[in-house]
Design a protein around this motif. Structure first.
Motif, PDB file in Angstrom:
ATOM      1  N   LEU A   1       0.811  -1.217   0.000  1.00  0.00           N
ATOM      2  CA  LEU A   1       0.000   0.000   0.000  1.00  0.00           C
ATOM      3  C   LEU A   1       0.848   1.272   0.000  1.00  0.00           C
ATOM      4  O   LEU A   1       0.476   2.272  -0.617  1.00  0.00           O
ATOM      5  N   LYS A   2       1.998   1.244   0.669  1.00  0.00           N
ATOM      6  CA  LYS A   2       2.801   2.465   0.807  1.00  0.00           C
ATOM      7  C   LYS A   2       3.780   2.675  -0.332  1.00  0.00           C
ATOM      8  O   LYS A   2       4.167   3.822  -0.608  1.00  0.00           O
ATOM      9  N   TYR A   3       4.190   1.586  -0.995  1.00  0.00           N
ATOM     10  CA  TYR A   3       5.240   1.742  -2.004  1.00  0.00           C
ATOM     11  C   TYR A   3       4.865   1.183  -3.378  1.00  0.00           C
ATOM     12  O   TYR A   3       5.071   1.855  -4.386  1.00  0.00           O
ATOM     13  N   GLU A   4       4.283  -0.017  -3.429  1.00  0.00           N
ATOM     14  CA  GLU A   4       3.935  -0.565  -4.741  1.00  0.00           C
ATOM     15  C   GLU A   4       2.751   0.169  -5.360  1.00  0.00           C
ATOM     16  O   GLU A   4       2.768   0.494  -6.555  1.00  0.00           O
ATOM     17  N   VAL A   5       1.732   0.444  -4.582  1.00  0.00           N
ATOM     18  CA  VAL A   5       0.554   1.114  -5.127  1.00  0.00           C
ATOM     19  C   VAL A   5       0.879   2.526  -5.632  1.00  0.00           C
ATOM     20  O   VAL A   5       0.529   2.869  -6.765  1.00  0.00           O
ATOM     21  N   PRO A   6       1.569   3.359  -4.856  1.00  0.00           N
ATOM     22  CA  PRO A   6       1.903   4.693  -5.387  1.00  0.00           C
ATOM     23  C   PRO A   6       3.131   4.698  -6.295  1.00  0.00           C
ATOM     24  O   PRO A   6       3.545   5.752  -6.750  1.00  0.00           O
ATOM     25  N   ARG A   7       3.708   3.513  -6.571  1.00  0.00           N
ATOM     26  CA  ARG A   7       4.861   3.385  -7.470  1.00  0.00           C
ATOM     27  C   ARG A   7       6.016   4.245  -6.961  1.00  0.00           C
ATOM     28  O   ARG A   7       6.534   5.117  -7.651  1.00  0.00           O
ATOM     29  N   LYS A   8       6.455   3.953  -5.752  1.00  0.00           N
ATOM     30  CA  LYS A   8       7.443   4.778  -5.070  1.00  0.00           C
ATOM     31  C   LYS A   8       8.693   3.961  -4.749  1.00  0.00           C
ATOM     32  O   LYS A   8       8.635   3.019  -3.956  1.00  0.00           O
ATOM     33  N   PRO A   9       9.855   4.290  -5.347  1.00  0.00           N
ATOM     34  CA  PRO A   9      11.092   3.571  -5.010  1.00  0.00           C
ATOM     35  C   PRO A   9      11.438   3.753  -3.535  1.00  0.00           C
ATOM     36  O   PRO A   9      11.127   4.778  -2.924  1.00  0.00           O
ATOM     37  N   VAL A  10      12.114   2.747  -2.976  1.00  0.00           N
ATOM     38  CA  VAL A  10      12.506   2.825  -1.572  1.00  0.00           C
ATOM     39  C   VAL A  10      13.687   1.883  -1.350  1.00  0.00           C
ATOM     40  O   VAL A  10      13.871   0.916  -2.102  1.00  0.00           O
ATOM     41  N   MET A  11      14.477   2.166  -0.318  1.00  0.00           N
ATOM     42  CA  MET A  11      15.589   1.295   0.063  1.00  0.00           C
ATOM     43  C   MET A  11      15.228   0.584   1.366  1.00  0.00           C
ATOM     44  O   MET A  11      14.911   1.234   2.364  1.00  0.00           O
ATOM     45  N   LEU A  12      15.264  -0.744   1.334  1.00  0.00           N
ATOM     46  CA  LEU A  12      14.991  -1.570   2.503  1.00  0.00           C
ATOM     47  C   LEU A  12      16.307  -1.974   3.152  1.00  0.00           C
ATOM     48  O   LEU A  12      17.268  -2.327   2.462  1.00  0.00           O
ATOM     49  N   VAL A  13      16.347  -1.952   4.466  1.00  0.00           N
ATOM     50  CA  VAL A  13      17.575  -2.249   5.192  1.00  0.00           C
ATOM     51  C   VAL A  13      17.380  -3.514   6.033  1.00  0.00           C
ATOM     52  O   VAL A  13      16.406  -3.634   6.773  1.00  0.00           O
ATOM     53  N   GLY A  14      18.315  -4.475   5.892  1.00  0.00           N
ATOM     54  CA  GLY A  14      18.312  -5.662   6.747  1.00  0.00           C
ATOM     55  C   GLY A  14      17.581  -6.864   6.202  1.00  0.00           C
ATOM     56  O   GLY A  14      17.341  -7.817   6.945  1.00  0.00           O
ATOM     57  N   CYS A  15      17.252  -6.874   4.920  1.00  0.00           N
ATOM     58  CA  CYS A  15      16.536  -8.028   4.361  1.00  0.00           C
ATOM     59  C   CYS A  15      17.389  -9.298   4.361  1.00  0.00           C
ATOM     60  O   CYS A  15      16.866 -10.403   4.306  1.00  0.00           O
ATOM     61  N   ASP A  16      18.695  -9.143   4.412  1.00  0.00           N
ATOM     62  CA  ASP A  16      19.602 -10.291   4.304  1.00  0.00           C
ATOM     63  C   ASP A  16      20.068 -10.814   5.661  1.00  0.00           C
ATOM     64  O   ASP A  16      20.968 -11.664   5.725  1.00  0.00           O
TER      65      ASP A  16
END
Length: 618
Positions: A140-155
């Motif tokens: 809802l916050k990033y895919e729907v408004p088509r907004k790039p973002v950097m995620l930290v700690g996925c690995d």
């Protein structure tokens, strides 16, 4: 308002010279605020201050101008006639239709790139969030408004975090196994190269770049070392096809290993796919262009560039100036420095490029997002492989998503696309019931471009379950992503799911609603009505199905929307071509939301849209 000119102001009265530390937006504002300023000029290229213009000169008169065909100098001239009528010599500013078509000419020959510190200093736009965000919230916050973002700690829990180093990877794979890669720094053509050669390049610090899909036996072993990041997990509309061996030119999972100077020039990812890229080792310099900028607009000009343009030349000539270049609607590209442990998300349609600043190891994936459903569906329907759209429609999409694709330009399905049952494999039949469309697979999309926030005026479904929608305001969004709403009549709802919230659209004349009346016993009755007028004060006039008319009733309190359809046998009026409205009977309610109607005079119309039908009492 300024006009762009490719070239340098060489004659005029100078207000200020060699001004630094200004963005292009800042420079325009400075000139606008200075009562004597009519134009400014600057050299484009600089390896420092990537977000700022180098050495800007502002002038109060413009007498001479030198056209720069190589686009090494740029100038902006005010469009305000009160400023320029007697201060700008328009004769020196010749019009060139080729420049109007493509204002920025990119000659790609420079190979020098900024330092790590300069790229780091320019990374001021990209937001960074924890990878602990839920799939629903991320959608809802990033895919729907088509907004790039950097995620930290996925690995954090990935074996890759410790196992993916050059020292450990070099001996890991069979020497004879072949990988899609390129060697040296003089060509960017890919070929199948033995792992032994690539491993030696790692050890000997020679330039190379591996960019290979994880589909051969050696590559598949890499998949044991990572898992899709939680925010994207379960959100891939292409995954069902992949699990059945029906690929979109491969599984769209890529293993990326490269030394300094490797990477990719500006492009938009294929198959209308969103993408994530997780970096395990090294640093990457990304350039992200605003939505609406095509990759072609960012290409090098072949007439003044080397025959084969390298990524390093693109970055040294175009990438370095990306944030200094204006695109329509006052939009700009921006720089991003990706560090180890960070995962970047890029929505479909956004041109981007990536440059390895040192020895890097990463994994990336392209996927079909439900937030991009129209384009993903188009990919499935025009792929030339009927199995893709059949499986997607029947086994992947939920009810709301299927309704949306039926409303798209590819329904009735393009060419051979048509709604049919898929005859599954023996394994599928054994799993009967599990292959039915999964309504809970992805949240239903009422308004895919709408990301409601606290304070927004919305329409909410009362108690989250009734077929009653009322105007209200969001008062709180809980940590679990649930919504509290206060309605216009001061009633409240607590803990509504996202599916019970949709964008508020003002009432319009002709709309079918329910309006409230109070009977003789003081009880509320909701009566089928039509809006006959929307008044300036926010009230509406309505006409009940029995002919009674009411005027100036408060819309937020006395009117409710509801989801409705005509019934078989309903008496209506329907449009017949361009001849007007005629009495008719609803003969059939079609599964796609259209209607077949029999006119009283004997004519018949199939698949009539709801907007082409109205009740006889309206």
């Amino acid at each position: 308002p300024y006009t762009f000119h490719r070239g340098k102001i060489t004659g005029g009265d100078v207000i200020a010279a060699d001004v630094t530390g200004l963005t292009l937006r800042d420079a325009k504002q400075y000139c606008t605020d200075h009562e004597d300023c009519v134009a400014f000029t600057y050299p484009l290229w600089s390896l420092t201050g990537l977000n700022y213009l180098p050495n800007v000169t502002f002038v109060s008169t413009l007498d001479e101008f030198e056209l720069d065909d190589l686009d090494e100098y740029r100038s902006y001239v005010s469009n305000d006639p009160e400023r320029t009528a007697h201060t700008v010599n328009a004769a020196v500013l010749s019009y060139d239709k080729e420049i109007a078509k493509k204002p920025y000419r990119a000659c790609c020959k420079k190979t020098e790139v900024p330092t790590f510190a300069e790229v780091e200093a320019a990374d001021t736009v990209m937001p960074r969030i924890s990878c602990n965000i839920s799939r629903e919230e991320f959608f809802l916050k990033y895919e729907v408004p088509r907004k790039p973002v950097m995620l930290v700690g996925c690995d954090e829990e990935w074996p890759a975090k410790t196992e993916w180093t050059y020292d450990k990877l070099a001996p890991r794979f069979a020497n004879e196994s072949k990988w899609r890669a390129r060697l040296g720094g003089k060509s960017e053509s890919y070929s199948k190269i033995k792992w032994e050669v690539l491993a030696n390049s790692m050890r000997e610090n020679k330039p190379f770049y591996v960019f290979d899909q994880l589909q051969h036996p050696e590559g598949k072993s890499v998949e044991l070392d990572y898992i899709d990041p939680t925010p994207m997990r379960g959100g891939n509309l292409y995954a069902e096809m992949n699990s059945r061996g029906i690929m979109w030119a491969g599984p769209l999972r890529w293993f990326c290993i490269g030394k300094f100077g490797s990477g990719t020039k500006s492009h938009i990812d294929p198959f209308s796919s969103d993408a994530w890229n997780s970096l395990i080792e090294g640093h990457k310099w990304w350039v992200i262009y605003p939505e609406g900028v095509t990759a072609r607009e960012t290409f090098c000009d072949g007439s003044c560039s080397n025959d084969e343009i390298l990524t390093r030349e693109w970055y040294g000539s175009i990438g370095v100036n990306a944030a200094r270049t204006e695109y329509p609607n006052d939009k700009y590209a921006y720089h991003v420095l990706q560090r180890p442990g960070e995962t970047i998300y890029i929505p479909d349609g956004m041109a981007h490029s990536v440059f390895n600043l040192d020895a890097t190891i990463a994994v990336t994936r392209n996927y079909g997002s439900a937030a991009n459903l129209d384009k993903v569906w188009e990919e499935a329907c025009t792929s030339g492989d009927d199995r893709k759209w059949k499986i997607m429609y029947n086994l992947v999409l939920n009810k709301e998503q299927r309704r949306r694709v039926r409303d798209s330009k590819y329904y009735p399905f393009h060419q051979n696309c048509k709604e049919i049952d898929v005859k599954g494999s023996k394994r599928d039949k054994a799993r009967k019931g599990k292959n039915k469309p999964r309504e809970d697979m992805i949240e239903k999309l009422w308004h895919p471009s709408f990301n409601p926030k606290v304070g927004d005026t919305v329409e909410a479904r009362y108690n989250g379950k009734h077929n009653e929608w009322y105007k209200g305001r969001i008062t709180k969004i809980t940590k679990k992503g649930l919504y509290n709403v206060k309605y216009d009549d001061d009633d409240t709802d607590v803990g509504l799911e996202r599916i019970s919230i949709r964008r508020y659209v003002p009432l319009k004349k002709g709309e079918i609603v329910r309006s409230k009346v109070i009977d003789k016993n003081g009880k509320d009755l909701w009566v089928l009505s039509a809006i006959t007028k929307v008044n300036d004060d926010g009230t509406v006039n309505v006409k009940h199905f029995d002919g009674e008319k009411l005027e100036s009733i408060p819309a937020g309190i006395f009117v409710q929307r509801f989801d409705w359809r005509y019934q078989k046998g309903s008496r209506v009026k329907a449009k017949w071509k361009d001849h007007g409205w005629f009495k008719a009977l609803v003969a059939k309610v079609n599964s796609d939301g259209t209607y077949d109607v029999d006119f009283d005079d004997g004519d018949f119309r199939s698949s009539a849209d709801k907007s082409d039908i109205k009740f006889t009492w309206i």
